[in-house]
Write a protein that holds these residues in place. Structure first.
Motif, mmCIF file in Angstrom:
data_model
loop_
_atom_site.group_PDB
_atom_site.id
_atom_site.type_symbol
_atom_site.label_atom_id
_atom_site.label_comp_id
_atom_site.label_asym_id
_atom_site.label_seq_id
_atom_site.Cartn_x
_atom_site.Cartn_y
_atom_site.Cartn_z
ATOM 1 N N ALA A 225 16.358 -11.705 7.340
ATOM 2 C CA ALA A 225 17.728 -11.273 7.634
ATOM 3 C C ALA A 225 18.702 -11.778 6.574
ATOM 4 C CB ALA A 225 18.142 -11.769 9.022
ATOM 5 N N ARG A 229 21.119 -9.404 4.360
ATOM 6 C CA ARG A 229 22.581 -9.556 4.360
ATOM 7 C C ARG A 229 23.128 -9.842 2.967
ATOM 8 N NH1 ARG A 229 21.454 -13.098 8.864
ATOM 9 N NH2 ARG A 229 21.640 -11.969 10.838
ATOM 10 N N ILE A 237 22.976 -5.578 10.449
ATOM 11 C CA ILE A 237 21.547 -5.405 10.740
ATOM 12 C C ILE A 237 21.437 -4.990 12.201
ATOM 13 C CG2 ILE A 237 19.297 -6.528 10.929
ATOM 14 C CD1 ILE A 237 20.117 -8.404 8.699
ATOM 15 N N LEU A 240 15.634 -5.860 13.464
ATOM 16 C CA LEU A 240 14.718 -6.425 12.469
ATOM 17 C C LEU A 240 13.474 -6.936 13.184
ATOM 18 C CD1 LEU A 240 13.990 -7.382 9.623
ATOM 19 C CD2 LEU A 240 15.348 -9.435 10.021
ATOM 20 N N VAL A 253 12.973 -2.598 9.411
ATOM 21 C CA VAL A 253 14.410 -2.903 9.339
ATOM 22 C C VAL A 253 15.243 -1.681 9.704
ATOM 23 C CG1 VAL A 253 16.306 -3.710 7.878
ATOM 24 C CG2 VAL A 253 13.962 -4.501 7.439
ATOM 25 N N ALA A 255 19.308 -0.985 9.392
ATOM 26 C CA ALA A 255 20.555 -1.579 8.903
ATOM 27 C C ALA A 255 21.616 -0.503 8.742
ATOM 28 C CB ALA A 255 20.308 -2.286 7.574
#
Length: 301
Positions: A225, A229, A237, A240, A253, A255
């Motif tokens: 994470a 980021r 996010i 995950l 993922v 996002a």
């Protein structure tokens, strides 16, 4: 061409297999010749290790094969299956050792011999070296099959320690005429059975967790994470997840990025995220990314 890591893992599997065959023959032969219950039991345990080593060797050959049309995520779980086989063999060996040792307690104490003690010492030293060697390679390559084999060697270390203590106690009991010490051999066998059974349960639980696709360590998830980021385009996010697939990890993922971005920009961002995670974590084999549109609520008003 096989990579250096794969060659190292295959060599470790071969060394384990050959060593287990040799130790099986030595322990059973010496144990039967000199009437050592714990040494015979340990030898039978080693016979199970031979089967486990063959399973590990075969699974590693399969797991090293590239992904194909029928197995798009690769063959990594073959090692997990072999680890489960090792767990079952260890559990059966533990029950056999325990049963044989309890039976021995119900009969006159067997006579201890120095040669049986020497065989147990040889096994102890050899198995300790094998455990350290196999564990280091298995940990480095995140190989479930090799790690299971390493823990199998560790179980043999426990068994050999108990055998050394038990046979040594039997020799001391005969020398000093202490009746209870004469039963050191079978008593040690019972202790070994409990330790081996506990190890089998732990290996089996880990194998089931991987086969059931349990999420990986939360600290590792948080590390992924943090890397995601770090990408300036990622606004949030949404989800995950990650799971082990044998000796490698698959990451999933979701996002959010600005909804005004083009498909090309989204593609580039996905590729950046994937490359960043795989650069920092070589054991990640695939990163599946889904991008959601994100809008600034304040500006949209």
């Amino acid at each position: 061409m096989m990579s250096a890591e794969k060659k190292a893992s295959m060599l470790a599997a071969w060394v384990s297999l050959i060593s287990n065959i040799f130790l099986t023959v030595v322990k059973i032969a010496v144990g039967l010749w000199f009437g050592s219950e714990v040494l015979v039991a340990d030898g039978v345990h080693n016979a199970g290790d031979v089967i486990a080593s063959i399973a590990t060797f075969s699974s590693m050959r399969i797991s090293n094969q590239p992904a194909d049309q029928e197995h798009p995520y690769g063959h990594g779980k073959a090692e997990v299956i072999s680890a489960g086989i090792v767990a079952i063999i260890l559990a059966l060996a533990a029950l056999f050792i325990g049963y044989g040792s309890i039976q021995a307690l119900l009969h006159p104490a067997p006579e201890a011999h120095i040669i049986a003690l020497a065989a147990a010492l040889l096994s102890l030293i050899w198995k300790q070296v094998l455990y350290v060697y196999t564990y280091r390679i298995g940990k480095k390559l995140n190989s479930k099959g090799l790690l299971a084999t390493a823990y199998d060697h560790l179980a043999d270390v426990y068994a050999s320690i108990a055998a050394v203590v038990g046979i040594g106690a039997g020799l001391a009991g005969e020398h000093f005429d202490v009746p209870i010490l004469k039963y050191g051999d079978p008593i040690a066998g019972i202790i070994v059975s409990v330790l081996v059974l506990k190890l089998a349960v732990n290996i089996g639980k880990e194998s089931v967790d991987v086969l059931m696709e349990k999420n990986i360590d939360p600290e590792l998830i948080e590390e992924y994470a943090r890397l995601i980021r770090a990408n300036p385009h990622v606004k949030r996010i949404d989800r995950l997840r990650a799971r082990e697939h044998g000796h490698y990890i698959l990451v999933d993922v979701r996002a959010s990025v600005p909804g005004t971005y083009t498909i090309q920009q989204g593609h580039d961002i996905s590729r950046q995220i994937k490359q960043t995670i795989m650069d920092h974590h070589p054991n990640v084999d695939e990163v599946l990314i889904h991008l959601n549109p994100w809008y600034d609520e304040k500006r949209s008003r």
